[in-house]
Scaffold this motif. Structure first.
Motif, PDB file in Angstrom:
ATOM      1  N   ALA A 110       9.399   7.937 -11.255  1.00 13.27           N
ATOM      2  CA  ALA A 110       9.499   7.991  -9.802  1.00 13.27           C
ATOM      3  C   ALA A 110       8.557   9.028  -9.204  1.00 13.27           C
ATOM      4  N   ALA A 111       8.382  10.158  -9.894  1.00  8.09           N
ATOM      5  CA  ALA A 111       7.509  11.208  -9.366  1.00  8.09           C
ATOM      6  C   ALA A 111       6.068  10.732  -9.239  1.00  8.09           C
ATOM      7  N   ALA A 112       5.624   9.898 -10.188  1.00  5.84           N
ATOM      8  CA  ALA A 112       4.253   9.388 -10.126  1.00  5.84           C
ATOM      9  C   ALA A 112       4.060   8.516  -8.893  1.00  5.84           C
ATOM     10  N   TYR A 113       5.063   7.658  -8.617  1.00  8.99           N
ATOM     11  CA  TYR A 113       4.968   6.820  -7.420  1.00  8.99           C
ATOM     12  C   TYR A 113       4.986   7.685  -6.162  1.00  8.99           C
ATOM     13  N   ALA A 114       5.818   8.716  -6.169  1.00  5.23           N
ATOM     14  CA  ALA A 114       5.870   9.610  -5.014  1.00  5.23           C
ATOM     15  C   ALA A 114       4.527  10.299  -4.807  1.00  5.23           C
ATOM     16  N   ASP A 115       3.870  10.713  -5.902  1.00  2.06           N
ATOM     17  CA  ASP A 115       2.564  11.357  -5.802  1.00  2.06           C
ATOM     18  C   ASP A 115       1.544  10.402  -5.188  1.00  2.06           C
ATOM     19  N   GLU A 116       1.581   9.146  -5.634  1.00  2.00           N
ATOM     20  CA  GLU A 116       0.628   8.161  -5.104  1.00  2.00           C
ATOM     21  C   GLU A 116       0.881   7.914  -3.622  1.00  2.00           C
ATOM     22  N   LEU A 117       2.156   7.841  -3.231  1.00  3.46           N
ATOM     23  CA  LEU A 117       2.478   7.625  -1.824  1.00  3.46           C
ATOM     24  C   LEU A 117       2.024   8.809  -0.971  1.00  3.46           C
ATOM     25  N   MET A 118       2.253  10.016  -1.463  1.00  3.74           N
ATOM     26  CA  MET A 118       1.822  11.187  -0.713  1.00  3.74           C
ATOM     27  C   MET A 118       0.307  11.223  -0.568  1.00  3.74           C
ATOM     28  N   GLU A 119      -0.404  10.795  -1.604  1.00  2.92           N
ATOM     29  CA  GLU A 119      -1.853  10.734  -1.529  1.00  2.92           C
ATOM     30  C   GLU A 119      -2.292   9.711  -0.490  1.00  2.92           C
ATOM     31  N   LEU A 120      -1.601   8.575  -0.441  1.00  6.51           N
ATOM     32  CA  LEU A 120      -1.908   7.566   0.575  1.00  6.51           C
ATOM     33  C   LEU A 120      -1.663   8.122   1.976  1.00  6.51           C
ATOM     34  N   VAL A 121      -0.559   8.842   2.144  1.00 10.17           N
ATOM     35  CA  VAL A 121      -0.248   9.441   3.436  1.00 10.17           C
ATOM     36  C   VAL A 121      -1.329  10.439   3.833  1.00 10.17           C
ATOM     37  N   ARG A 122      -1.767  11.260   2.869  1.00 11.72           N
ATOM     38  CA  ARG A 122      -2.804  12.247   3.147  1.00 11.72           C
ATOM     39  C   ARG A 122      -4.097  11.580   3.590  1.00 11.72           C
ATOM     40  N   ARG A 123      -4.504  10.530   2.864  1.00 10.81           N
ATOM     41  CA  ARG A 123      -5.745   9.824   3.195  1.00 10.81           C
ATOM     42  C   ARG A 123      -5.642   9.135   4.550  1.00 10.81           C
ATOM     43  N   ALA A 124      -4.469   8.522   4.814  1.00  8.12           N
ATOM     44  CA  ALA A 124      -4.287   7.829   6.093  1.00  8.12           C
ATOM     45  C   ALA A 124      -4.352   8.808   7.254  1.00  8.12           C
ATOM     46  N   GLU A 125      -3.728   9.972   7.075  1.00  6.68           N
ATOM     47  CA  GLU A 125      -3.746  10.990   8.128  1.00  6.68           C
ATOM     48  C   GLU A 125      -5.173  11.470   8.372  1.00  6.68           C
ATOM     49  N   ALA A 126      -5.916  11.692   7.290  1.00  4.79           N
ATOM     50  CA  ALA A 126      -7.301  12.160   7.430  1.00  4.79           C
ATOM     51  C   ALA A 126      -8.182  11.116   8.113  1.00  4.79           C
ATOM     52  N   ASP A 127      -7.879   9.831   7.879  1.00  8.17           N
ATOM     53  CA  ASP A 127      -8.695   8.752   8.449  1.00  8.17           C
ATOM     54  C   ASP A 127      -8.176   8.268   9.797  1.00  8.17           C
ATOM     55  N   GLY A 128      -7.082   8.871  10.283  1.00  5.82           N
ATOM     56  CA  GLY A 128      -6.528   8.470  11.578  1.00  5.82           C
ATOM     57  C   GLY A 128      -5.848   7.114  11.548  1.00  5.82           C
ATOM     58  N   VAL A 129      -5.287   6.734  10.407  1.00  2.00           N
ATOM     59  CA  VAL A 129      -4.645   5.428  10.250  1.00  2.00           C
ATOM     60  C   VAL A 129      -3.136   5.568  10.420  1.00  2.00           C
ATOM     61  N   ASP A 130      -2.551   4.681  11.221  1.00  2.00           N
ATOM     62  CA  ASP A 130      -1.095   4.610  11.349  1.00  2.00           C
ATOM     63  C   ASP A 130      -0.573   3.848  10.142  1.00  2.00           C
ATOM     64  N   LEU A 131      -0.170   4.576   9.106  1.00  5.33           N
ATOM     65  CA  LEU A 131       0.204   3.949   7.846  1.00  5.33           C
ATOM     66  C   LEU A 131       1.440   3.068   7.999  1.00  5.33           C
ATOM     67  N   GLU A 132       2.416   3.523   8.770  1.00  3.97           N
ATOM     68  CA  GLU A 132       3.625   2.730   8.991  1.00  3.97           C
ATOM     69  C   GLU A 132       3.277   1.414   9.693  1.00  3.97           C
ATOM     70  N   GLY A 133       2.439   1.504  10.725  1.00  3.36           N
ATOM     71  CA  GLY A 133       2.038   0.299  11.447  1.00  3.36           C
ATOM     72  C   GLY A 133       1.210  -0.634  10.585  1.00  3.36           C
ATOM     73  N   ALA A 134       0.307  -0.057   9.787  1.00  2.48           N
ATOM     74  CA  ALA A 134      -0.523  -0.876   8.901  1.00  2.48           C
ATOM     75  C   ALA A 134       0.326  -1.596   7.861  1.00  2.48           C
ATOM     76  N   LEU A 135       1.333  -0.899   7.335  1.00  2.00           N
ATOM     77  CA  LEU A 135       2.203  -1.516   6.332  1.00  2.00           C
ATOM     78  C   LEU A 135       3.049  -2.612   6.964  1.00  2.00           C
ATOM     79  N   ARG A 136       3.531  -2.391   8.193  1.00  2.00           N
ATOM     80  CA  ARG A 136       4.294  -3.443   8.873  1.00  2.00           C
ATOM     81  C   ARG A 136       3.440  -4.697   9.055  1.00  2.00           C
TER      82      ARG A 136
END
Length: 226
Positions: free
Chosen positions: A175-201
């Motif tokens: 589970a920790a590995a998946y959490a790490d990958e998700l946090m990395e996605l969140v970090r990249r999305a924030e840096a790129d100005g992407v609404d990750l929740e909206g994109a996933l929806r």
């Protein structure tokens, strides 16, 4: 197992909501209580995840309060009243129906697939995706969509997800590995100005449309030529 607390709880709730009770309680509706149901559910989840046993006991009570509160409001509905006893009986019947391997003679097989099939029959669902709340958080909803489609043997129509499914057995699965990958996605999305929740929806909607189209195609093939 016996319970002695429920009659007292139901009596207290009835007094609070009835004339002469609490003015605030009397003003509440199913709609006005939704925010409190969500809040108490999150607080219970936090108590469970942090190992807070006293907090868990308290928050379970707060969630139960929401159930009896909604049932008390429903009892006064002019068009379609129901009581806490109705809710409890319906739940008991559902538990028996959905556990034929316990209350009947059905073999113990793939329980998740069995439950999906039973729910689909009970609710006359046209799709394995029916019943997934649209208001659910995008990440939790995505996992529901992927899980139901996988159990039904339906393709997701999303190359990246299906490639990951094919290779997941050889990678890290904790589970920790998946959490790490998700946090990395969140970090990249924030840096790129992407609404990750909206994109996933948006991607979930595309996946759902693909799965439903595949279901219609498969149903048409099974029906054969007219």
């Amino acid at each position: 197992m016996t319970t002695t607390g429920m009659p007292d709880l139901l009596a207290a709730m009835d007094r609070l909501y009835s004339p002469g009770g609490c003015p605030w309680d009397a003003e509440q509706t199913h709609e006005s209580l939704v925010r409190y149901l969500l809040e108490e559910s999150y607080e219970l989840a936090e108590a469970i995840e942090t190992g807070d046993r006293p907090g868990m006991r308290e928050e379970l009570g707060d969630v139960l309060l929401q159930v009896v509160f909604h049932a008390r409001i429903a009892a006064d509905d002019a068009d379609d009243p129901f009581t806490f006893d109705d809710v409890a009986r319906d739940l008991t019947d559902k538990l028996v129906r959905r556990h034929p391997h316990v209350f009947g003679d059905a073999p113990v097989e793939d329980l998740h697939a069995q439950w999906d099939a039973i729910k689909r029959t009970e609710k006359q669902r046209a799709s394995v995706l029916d019943g997934i709340p649209a208001a659910q958080g995008a990440l939790a909803r995505a996992q529901k969509v992927v899980g139901r489609a996988r159990r039904a043997g339906l393709p997701l129509g999303t190359t990246a997800v299906e490639d990951q499914e094919r290779t997941s057995s050889g990678g890290r699965t904790d589970a920790a590995a998946y959490a790490d990958e998700l946090m990395e996605l969140v970090r990249r999305a924030e840096a790129d100005g992407v609404d990750l929740e909206g994109a996933l929806r948006a991607r979930i909607r595309e996946t759902e449309a693909h799965v439903r189209e595949r279901e219609r195609t498969d149903a048409g093939r099974a029906a054969g030529p007219l």
